[in-house]
Motif scaffolding. Structure first.
Motif, PDB file in Angstrom:
ATOM      1  N   PHE A 170       1.746   1.297  18.575  1.00 17.05           N
ATOM      2  CA  PHE A 170       0.917   2.208  17.776  1.00 17.05           C
ATOM      3  C   PHE A 170       0.170   3.222  18.656  1.00 17.05           C
ATOM      4  N   ASP A 228       4.951  -6.367  12.815  1.00 19.57           N
ATOM      5  CA  ASP A 228       4.272  -5.105  12.517  1.00 19.57           C
ATOM      6  C   ASP A 228       2.940  -4.942  13.247  1.00 19.57           C
ATOM      7  N   ARG A 229       2.001  -5.857  13.041  1.00 16.73           N
ATOM      8  CA  ARG A 229       0.656  -5.669  13.585  1.00 16.73           C
ATOM      9  C   ARG A 229       0.366  -6.649  14.726  1.00 16.73           C
ATOM     10  N   TRP A 286      -4.894   3.939   3.953  1.00 13.89           N
ATOM     11  CA  TRP A 286      -3.438   4.092   3.842  1.00 13.89           C
ATOM     12  C   TRP A 286      -3.002   4.655   2.484  1.00 13.89           C
ATOM     13  N   ARG A 328      -3.536   3.819  16.968  1.00  8.36           N
ATOM     14  CA  ARG A 328      -3.121   5.210  16.746  1.00  8.36           C
ATOM     15  C   ARG A 328      -4.284   6.147  17.086  1.00  8.36           C
ATOM     16  N   ASP A 369       4.878   7.525   9.982  1.00 12.38           N
ATOM     17  CA  ASP A 369       5.708   6.571   9.226  1.00 12.38           C
ATOM     18  C   ASP A 369       7.150   7.041   9.074  1.00 12.38           C
ATOM     19  N   GLU A 417       1.244   8.503   3.377  1.00 13.42           N
ATOM     20  CA  GLU A 417       0.554   8.571   2.083  1.00 13.42           C
ATOM     21  C   GLU A 417      -0.735   9.394   2.203  1.00 13.42           C
ATOM     22  N   GLU A 450       0.777  -1.239   0.000  1.00  8.33           N
ATOM     23  CA  GLU A 450       0.000   0.000   0.000  1.00  8.33           C
ATOM     24  C   GLU A 450       0.813   1.296   0.000  1.00  8.33           C
ATOM     25  N   TRP A 487       6.025   2.770   3.356  1.00  4.19           N
ATOM     26  CA  TRP A 487       6.346   2.021   4.577  1.00  4.19           C
ATOM     27  C   TRP A 487       6.328   0.523   4.289  1.00  4.19           C
ATOM     28  N   ARG A 488       5.290   0.106   3.590  1.00  9.08           N
ATOM     29  CA  ARG A 488       5.127  -1.335   3.328  1.00  9.08           C
ATOM     30  C   ARG A 488       6.247  -1.834   2.418  1.00  9.08           C
ATOM     31  N   ALA A 516      -2.851  -0.990  13.736  1.00  8.66           N
ATOM     32  CA  ALA A 516      -2.212   0.308  13.529  1.00  8.66           C
ATOM     33  C   ALA A 516      -3.265   1.416  13.558  1.00  8.66           C
ATOM     34  N   GLN A 530      -3.090   9.060   9.598  1.00 15.81           N
ATOM     35  CA  GLN A 530      -2.463   7.919  10.286  1.00 15.81           C
ATOM     36  C   GLN A 530      -1.318   7.291   9.500  1.00 15.81           C
ATOM     37  N   ASN A 531      -1.080   7.730   8.254  1.00 16.15           N
ATOM     38  CA  ASN A 531       0.197   7.388   7.591  1.00 16.15           C
ATOM     39  C   ASN A 531       0.590   8.496   6.615  1.00 16.15           C
ATOM     40  N   CYS A 550       7.577   5.249  12.394  1.00 14.42           N
ATOM     41  CA  CYS A 550       7.128   3.868  12.609  1.00 14.42           C
ATOM     42  C   CYS A 550       8.160   3.019  11.867  1.00 14.42           C
TER      43      CYS A 550
HETATM   44  O1  AHR Z   1       1.309  -1.132  10.244  1.00 12.50           O
HETATM   45  C1  AHR Z   1       2.032  -0.042   9.803  1.00 12.50           C
HETATM   46  C2  AHR Z   1       1.212   0.756   8.845  1.00 12.50           C
HETATM   47  O2  AHR Z   1       0.860  -0.018   7.746  1.00 12.50           O
HETATM   48  C3  AHR Z   1       1.895   1.940   8.249  1.00 12.50           C
HETATM   49  O3  AHR Z   1       1.811   3.075   9.038  1.00 12.50           O
HETATM   50  C4  AHR Z   1       1.137   2.111   6.989  1.00 12.50           C
HETATM   51  O4  AHR Z   1       1.719   3.002   6.084  1.00 12.50           O
HETATM   52  C5  AHR Z   1       1.183   0.702   6.570  1.00 12.50           C
HETATM   53  O5  AHR Z   1       0.612   0.327   5.488  1.00 12.50           O
END
Ligand code: AHR
Length: 345
Positions: A162, A144-145, A223, A200, A277, A251, A66, A69-70, A196, A248-249, A297
């Protein structure tokens, strides 16, 4: 008589000696060492306690592609796998939960895969597949999540705090809006259902009251630049009564900036924009005086995740969460260009 007894004794002794020899005969091969007992019921690999990176075949369930960051997160896993000499099987879930669950089951059934790494699209719905992975003897590491599932179903979670990123975002937005009579903020939310986005948003709300921020609009932009822009455009058509945008990001923040400019507003002056990010795009925008702040992040989680997977494979107990250490970058920083030049993504 004496002779008969002696012969009988000798025969008996010989029989005992032979049977003792048979029992104590040295094994031609040392029995294979048992792998260490599973920690808390979690699987270890057959090579434990001596597994090496080359023993790992990692099935990585990425969310999708997306944004910046990804891309940096994916690169970290691919490059580190090559450096360490482990086998990586990469699965792109294309931001679709059904795809991701199907991919998870594919890795469970794949006899080569012994480690599964999950970047979960949503926090809920993982218990069944995690249980299946455990039953199939796969080591599972979350990256990450975070997810909402019992901790004994995975080895560890390596990723950001987050909620803390949300708290930092609120503190920074308060600083950006210092002196403003009103503190009306619009929030561009990530994928609803992801940790995330949830955390956040929650962290931001925990702190925003401290300077009187009021969130009057909040909607997902998934995102993405295009969706972040489209949502902001729709809000601007309703009203231009806004002092700050919390994206929240990065993009979505960049999309919001485009929408503001097209509406004749000056980002960084008329409206303060903050995102999360710390990607290259965010630094470029800060250097242009448009984005006010990006809250870091860290996507470069490959080395840590593989190290954790190896430890878990060898039966080592791990902390259930290893939070990333992250900073904040401000457009007002006099060393911003130098910092941007030293960034890896
Ligand atoms: O989990 C991190 C988030 O996922 C980032 O902030 C976002 O850009 C991504 O896609």
């Amino acid at each position: 008589m004496y002779r008969t007894k002696t012969i009988a004794f000798v025969l008996l002794a010989a029989t005992f000696a032979l049977s003792a020899c048979a029992q104590a005969a040295p094994a031609t091969e040392a029995p294979a060492a048992e792998p260490p007992a599973a920690v808390g019921g979690l699987p270890t690999l057959d090579c434990a306690p001596n597994c090496e990176y080359s023993d790992l075949v990692v099935g990585f369930l990425q969310t999708g592609s997306e944004g910046g960051w990804r891309a940096a997160n994916t690169a970290s896993f691919k490059e580190t796998a090559e450096q360490l000499g482990l086998t990586l099987k990469f699965y792109d879930s294309q931001n679709d939960l059904a795809n991701q669950v199907a991919g998870f089951r594919q890795f469970i059934q794949d006899p080569e895969v012994n480690v599964i790494v999950l970047a979960a699209l949503e926090t809920t719905g993982w218990e069944d597949v995690l249980q299946e992975a455990r039953d199939a003897g796969k080591v599972v590491v979350l990256e990450d999540r975070r997810i909402d599932a019992p901790e004994d179903l995975y080895a560890t979670y390596i990723g950001s705090d987050f909620a803390e990123e949300g708290r930092k975002s609120a503190d920074e937005m308060c600083a950006l809006l210092e002196g403003s009579d009103t503190k009306i903020v619009w929030e561009l939310v990530g994928n609803v259902g992801s940790s995330a986005a949830k955390d956040r948003g929650q962290g931001f709300r925990e702190r925003m009251g401290e300077c009187g921020i009021e969130v009057t609009n909040s909607q997902t932009g998934n995102w993405s630049i295009t969706e972040g822009k489209a949502v902001t455009e729709a809000w601007l058509r309703e009203s231009e009564d806004v002092d700050g945008i919390f994206a929240q990001n990065d993009e979505m923040g960049l999309g919001a900036i485009e929408a503001l400019k097209e509406a004749g507003l000056v980002p960084g002056q008329d409206v303060q924009v903050l995102s999360v990010d710390a990607t290259g795009g965010a630094f470029k925008s800060m250097l242009a005086g448009e984005l006010g702040v990006t809250v870091e992040c860290n996507p470069q989680l490959g080395p840590q995740v593989y190290e954790a997977a190896l430890k878990a494979a060898n039966g080592e107990e791990l902390p259930k969460w290893v939070p990333s250490q992250e900073g904040v970058f401000r457009a007002s920083d006099p060393n911003l260009q130098e910092i941007a030049d030293g960034r890896a993504y």
